[in-house]
Design an enzyme around this catalytic site. Sequence first.
Site, PDB file in Angstrom:
ATOM      1  N   SER A 213       0.850  -1.192   0.000  1.00 28.01           N
ATOM      2  CA  SER A 213       0.000   0.000   0.000  1.00 28.01           C
ATOM      3  C   SER A 213       0.884   1.239   0.000  1.00 28.01           C
ATOM      4  O   SER A 213       2.074   1.162  -0.335  1.00 28.01           O
ATOM      5  CB  SER A 213      -0.931  -0.025   1.213  1.00 28.01           C
ATOM      6  N   ASN A 214       0.338   2.384   0.357  1.00 28.42           N
ATOM      7  CA  ASN A 214       1.131   3.610   0.453  1.00 28.42           C
ATOM      8  C   ASN A 214       0.600   4.452   1.609  1.00 28.42           C
ATOM      9  O   ASN A 214      -0.338   4.048   2.298  1.00 28.42           O
ATOM     10  CB  ASN A 214       1.108   4.369  -0.878  1.00 28.42           C
TER      11      ASN A 214
END
Length: 414
Positions: A213-214
């Site tokens: 993810s980020n």
Amino acid sequence: MRFAGRRIVVGVTGSIAAYKAPLLVRELVREGADVRVVVSPTATHFVAPGALRTFAPTVLELFPAEFPGTWHIEWARWAEAMLIAPCSAATLGKLAAGIPDTAPMLVACALPATTPLVLAPAMDSEMWEHPATVGAVAQLRRRGVWIVPPAYGELASGSVGVGRLPELESILGTLEAALLLGVQQPLHRWDGLRVLVTAGPTRERLDPVRFLSNFSSGRMGYALAEAARDRGAEVVLVSGPTALPQPPGVEFVRVESAREMAAAVLERADTADVLCMVAAVVDFAPRSSSPTKLHKSGQGTMLLELETTPDILATVAQRRRPGQLLVGFALETDSEWGSAQRKLHEKGCDLVVLNSLRWGAAGFESRFNTIAVLSRQGYVRMFPPRSKRVCAEWILQCVQELRSPDAGSGGQAR
Ligand code: CTP
């Protein structure tokens, strides 16, 4: 500080949610606002006036001993904006009819036509949906009053429905917009316009306990959805996993992965008039996700096979219908202007909103942002650092100009 030096009169009226008013006033003061408070007699059943007085001068009566004479005229002229939170059903009705029988009503009825009024109604859903309330809300909206819709959830009566006081952040966002834009201009309201916003990160699962993810918090997308809602648009917010409360008054679609986000957007894209693709979609997902937890293999390295995720923005651009407006976002760490120009043209957007992790106030978790807007028509506008809600208003202003190039001031004041 978002409200540094801004003069705000806060009205507190008779809803159980009045017990939250001291938190709201304290937050405004913390953010630099100069606050004065007016409280209705019914509200004093739910909040101790002493709690409000701790933070700001507070008036409870029509004839307060400490402020003799026409104090309400002076307060109404002093205010740059008035916020009534919570705003009871009775107050909505009295505002529509103009009945100054309490301290908040006195100031509201004396407010100059150019001073914005923001209401955050809170009541049981039966009262919110009553034709008298619906009529009052419609009338007040026509007069340019800003109304933050109540949130869905558990109500004081024990039932579940729409009627809760929205989160403070939602209320303060609308207040910021009101201070920026003034009394809502009916000519430029987005009534009937359908706006689709994507927000937050996506998560691409490796196994049941891990994902790629980020750092996206979703704040920019949520602020944009609330800004479009406050202009009267019908908003769909397709959101990846975030820690933010669901914004009231918007259709909310929760997704996890890029694939789910693509499916949710493509299902709804055809009917949207404006699409704002704020989400930080993860570009590569594991080719396969293990149904059970992956264990260490005993070797020092692990190879992950990744495949690209669907480019949602580019797909929407290929299928766009005439008149549909497309806003893309570009968060960069280097070569900002070149990358943003490339995305504007390659992805077929009308506008690209650029921000860079190198620019002072910007970033994922921050409440603030520094943006530049690049348009297909060739302009580039750089804006100073501001809260994400104010940035959202600027972005919508650029969209509004594309919708009606002569967009300026107009409409009736309250
Ligand atoms: N976007 C999208 N679908 C993707 C990736 C990005 O819809 N799979 C959208 C984002 O929501 C944003 C814009 O495309 O509006 C730009 O996203 P960004 O991640 O900055 O660009 P990328 O397409 O990933 O390009 P690059 O990897 O070159 O930065």
